[in-house]
Design an enzyme around this catalytic site. Structure first.
Site, short mmCIF file in Angstrom:
data_model
loop_
_atom_site.label_atom_id
_atom_site.label_comp_id
_atom_site.label_asym_id
_atom_site.label_seq_id
_atom_site.Cartn_x
_atom_site.Cartn_y
_atom_site.Cartn_z
N ASP A 125 0.89 -1.16 0.00
CA ASP A 125 0.00 0.00 0.00
C ASP A 125 0.93 1.22 0.00
OD1 ASP A 125 -2.07 1.82 0.17
OD2 ASP A 125 -3.20 0.66 1.64
C1 BGC Z 1 -5.01 3.29 0.30
C2 BGC Z 1 -5.06 2.42 -0.94
C3 BGC Z 1 -4.88 3.27 -2.16
C4 BGC Z 1 -3.55 4.00 -2.05
C5 BGC Z 1 -3.23 4.87 -3.24
C6 BGC Z 1 -3.78 4.17 0.33
O1 BGC Z 1 -3.89 5.12 1.32
O2 BGC Z 1 -5.05 2.50 1.45
O3 BGC Z 1 -6.29 1.73 -0.98
O4 BGC Z 1 -4.96 2.50 -3.31
O5 BGC Z 1 -3.59 4.83 -0.90
O6 BGC Z 1 -4.03 6.00 -3.26
#
Ligand code: BGC
Length: 726
Positions: free
Chosen positions: A262
């Site tokens: 993530d």
């Molecule tokens: C989230 C993800 C997301 C990523 C990119 C993170 O904070 O948990 O689900 O895809 O950011 O924006």
């Protein structure tokens, strides 16, 4: 040899075994050969360049080898607007207004896998139009607590329903040459301390509840990428958990795509590299070369801490995904399209089929607008747009129709619409604090008095209430399960003066409705409806669309009924949370503990009526490798076209371990003309009736009786038959 050297050796052997197995396979072998030959041509710097981002959402390619830059984008219910390469600001493009679907819980509420497929197609086409290669979704974490801020993005409390919706979504998306990224692997079931919390659960809960969605996504959906969650799992960060990433994902599920972090969730070089992480995204260090999977990985290889075979495995995974999405010079790659009428229709269908009719006393709904002289439209959610909220899943839609706009457009010329705000969104969501929610209990009597006046002079009062993305949002959990901003008082006062009061809940997570169910005749749950939200709900109100959604989660009477809260283990203490409720998540808990919720899992009414009958199985006794063919009839016994979601639950009444009272094992959404009857056949593998046996570390089906229950919700079972497993 030291312990860590042994580990390195063991991992290399595992990889070379996997590579051999892959090589032996045909017709994939030509692809694998090409991958190997590309890998051979790369320098270590080039290899490592493929394993970490070069900006917020891009990864460098290797132009001299014809490997293009890799473009990733959020998100689960629409392609997110373009973000600056090196900061979180939006780029301000004029070509990135997307089709916006209702978020995950609404998709699951439709109980219609065809809509998941339709969504996948649209997302794929729009992602390709925007030249994206990977779409960061679907988000399929289990809805464990009503309070999790991201429930709206996820699908359900039930792994079977999650799997049934996820597989067609992923297949359709990837058929458009875009890789899905199923997230967040694993146990990102709360936002509070999501980047720190350490989750523990039993092996049984893992295999029966939290893993099946990911398993289906990988094994049946063929998901090409997976995003590791922020949190820890049994002491290790999910992005570097040998157990989750190597043992389960790679070995048990056979995943050979890309496992990415993530955003800003990498914590190490060597440990993560050995555990099976491929791609580092979003790390909060300015110089991309200093990221864990950049120069430090090159050094680790040179120092013998990470075998080059491990790096090659990762590079191969990246190339494999690129080839499967036709990135390496394939001229037949999908070109995509944006915001076509078909895309918008798909968004509308998804919103309309998601709406759940929770209550409809005296058949107040549907409304015959041609016979009404005036309606009061009350509530902040009648005019609020939601698609651009919730953080990473926010969308810049081409348009968003609010309920008030839709009602005015459809019926405004023939009746008087008295709109009043009713309640005020009193807070502003502030990054880094829960301030947005702390101020949510104030009752604004001035607005209520206005609403009462409007309701008095109108034939019908429709209150659009519920939540907004101050509550249903990434990064924070809700503080409670209440209707905010004094809405209970508003609803009560309006209902006192107008007996035809309809409440429309706009929200993506459970809310306490005990304070309103006895006060108003009709309640619709309309979710965050995406860009077509208003049109969909207006058509359900008028009866143009007959509601056919079913709750994808249990609606408890109050928070303390809910398992994690009854046991006091949400969000945990000292950055640790143990899932003590174990496999008794959602309706499994309510059923087994004999707790009556406000509305059960799978519940939803219709403007017509249905009869389910004739439940039978093709045999009475089955072997462990057999399939049970379950048949029954569904009849539309009313006077309108409608759809019923017939649900099949199974219980194992005598077992050496505790089993939930019943578990969903099949469903079918059946569309029927008035008077029409259809026969439905559902197939259930006997092997799917078992439990995860912790002592054997495998699934077990104990011989004996199993009960198959047919119903229209987990709380409304109309027929049961028994089978015997030998
Ligand atoms: C989230 C993800 C997301 C990523 C990119 C993170 O904070 O948990 O689900 O895809 O950011 O924006």
């Amino acid at each position: 040899m030291t312990k860590s050297m042994l580990k390195v050796l063991a991992v290399s052997l595992l990889i070379s075994g996997a590579v051999q197995a892959q090589k032996a396979k045909s017709p994939e072998s030509a692809q694998e050969k090409k991958i190997q030959s590309l890998v051979k041509k790369m320098t270590i710097e080039e290899k490592v360049g493929l394993l970490h981002a070069n900006s917020k959402f891009y990864v460098s390619g290797i132009p001299r080898l014809g490997i293009p830059e890799w473009a990733l984008s959020d998100g689960p219910h629409g392609v997110r607007a373009e973000i600056n390469r090196h900061d979180w600001g939006y780029s301000g493009w004029t070509t990135d207004s997307a089709t916006c679907f209702p978020p995950g819980t609404a998709l699951a509420a439709s109980w219609n896998p065809k809509l998941a497929q339709e969504r996948g197609i649209v997302l794929g086409e729009e992602a390709r139009f925007r030249k994206k290669d990977v779409l960061l979704g679907p988000g399929i974490n289990i809805i464990r607590s009503p309070l999790c801020g991201r429930n709206f993005e996820y699908l359900s409390e039930d792994p079977f329903l999650i799997s049934a919706m996820t597989v067609p979504y992923i297949k359709a998306l990837q058929s458009k040459d875009v890789a899905a990224s199923v997230k967040h692997f694993l146990a990102n079931n709360e936002e509070e301390n999501r980047v720190l919390v350490d989750v523990t659960m039993s092996d049984r809960a893992l295999h029966e509840i939290y893993l099946p969605g990911f398993k289906a996504a990988v094994e049946e959906g063929g998901a090409l990428t997976v995003m590791a969650a922020y949190n820890k799992f049994r002491g290790d960060w999910c992005s570097e958990s040998e157990y989750l990433d190597r043992q389960i994902l790679r070995k048990e599920l056979g995943f050979n795509g890309v496992l990415m972090t993530d955003w800003n969730a990498a914590h190490s070089t060597v440990k993560a590299a050995l555990a099976g992480l491929d791609l580092e995204m979003g790390t909060d260090i300015k110089d991309y070369n200093e990221w864990y999977f950049a120069n430090p990985l090159i050094s680790a290889v040179k120092e013998g801490k990470v075998p080059i075979a491990i790096v090659d495995e990762k590079v191969s995974n990246v190339l494999r995904v690129m080839m499967k999405t036709k990135m390496l010079g394939d001229k037949t790659r999908e070109k995509g399209s944006m915001n076509t009428p078909e895309h918008q229709k798909a968004a509308y269908n998804s919103a309309a089929e998601a709406v759940v009719l929770l209550q409809n006393q005296n058949s107040v709904l549907p409304l015959d607008f041609s016979k009404l002289k005036s309606i009061a439209v009350i509530g902040d959610n009648a005019t609020r747009k939601h698609t651009s909220g919730g953080l990473s899943s926010e969308i810049k839609p081409l348009y968003e129709v609010t309920p008030l706009e839709a009602l005015i457009k459809k019926f405004g010329s023939s009746l008087k619409i008295n709109f009043v705000q009713g309640y005020e969104k009193q807070s502003t969501f502030k990054e880094g604090s829960n301030i947005g929610q702390s101020d949510s209990k104030k009752v604004d009597w001035k607005l209520i008095d206005e609403a009462v006046e409007a309701a008095k002079k109108s034939d019908v009062a429709i209150i659009f209430g519920g939540l907004n993305h101050d509550f249903d949002t990434e990064s924070f959990d809700k503080q409670d399960m209440k209707l905010p901003y004094g809405q209970e008082t508003l609803i009560r006062e309006v209902a006192k003066v107008n007996p035809r009061t309809i409440v429309v809940i706009i929200a993506g997570s459970p809310i306490e409705l005990a304070g309103i169910v006895n006060r108003v005749p009709s309640i619709l749950w309309a979710w965050f409806g995406g860009m077509e939200a208003g049109n969909a709900v207006a058509d359900v109100l008028s009866g143009k669309v007959n509601p056919s959604g079913k709750m994808p989660f249990t609606l408890p009477v109050s928070l303390d009924q809910s398992p994690a809260h009854a046991l006091g283990n949400f969000p945990g203490r000292n950055l640790k949370v143990n899932y003590e409720e174990d496999i008794l998540v959602g309706y499994r808990w309510f059923d087994t503990k004999k707790i009556v919720p406000q509305f059960p899992f799978g519940y939803g009414q219709s403007y017509t009526s249905f009869e389910l009958s004739g439940l039978n199985t093709d045999k009475t006794t089955y072997g462990k490798d057999e399939v049970v063919r379950v048949k029954f009839s569904v009849k539309n016994s009313g006077t309108r076209l409608g759809a019923e979601v017939a649900q099949l639950y199974v219980s194992d009444p005598v077992c050496s371990v505790m089993r939930p009272t019943k578990e969903l094992k099949g469903f079918e959404k059946v569309f029927l003309q008035p008077g029409e009857t259809k026969t439905v056949e559902l197939l259930v593998k006997v092997s799917d009736l078992g439990f995860y046996d912790e002592s054997r570390k495998g699934w077990t089906v104990e011989p004996g009786d199993f009960l198959f229950h047919l119903g229209t919700s987990s709380g409304d079972i109309c027929q049961t038959v028994k089978i015997v497993v030998q």
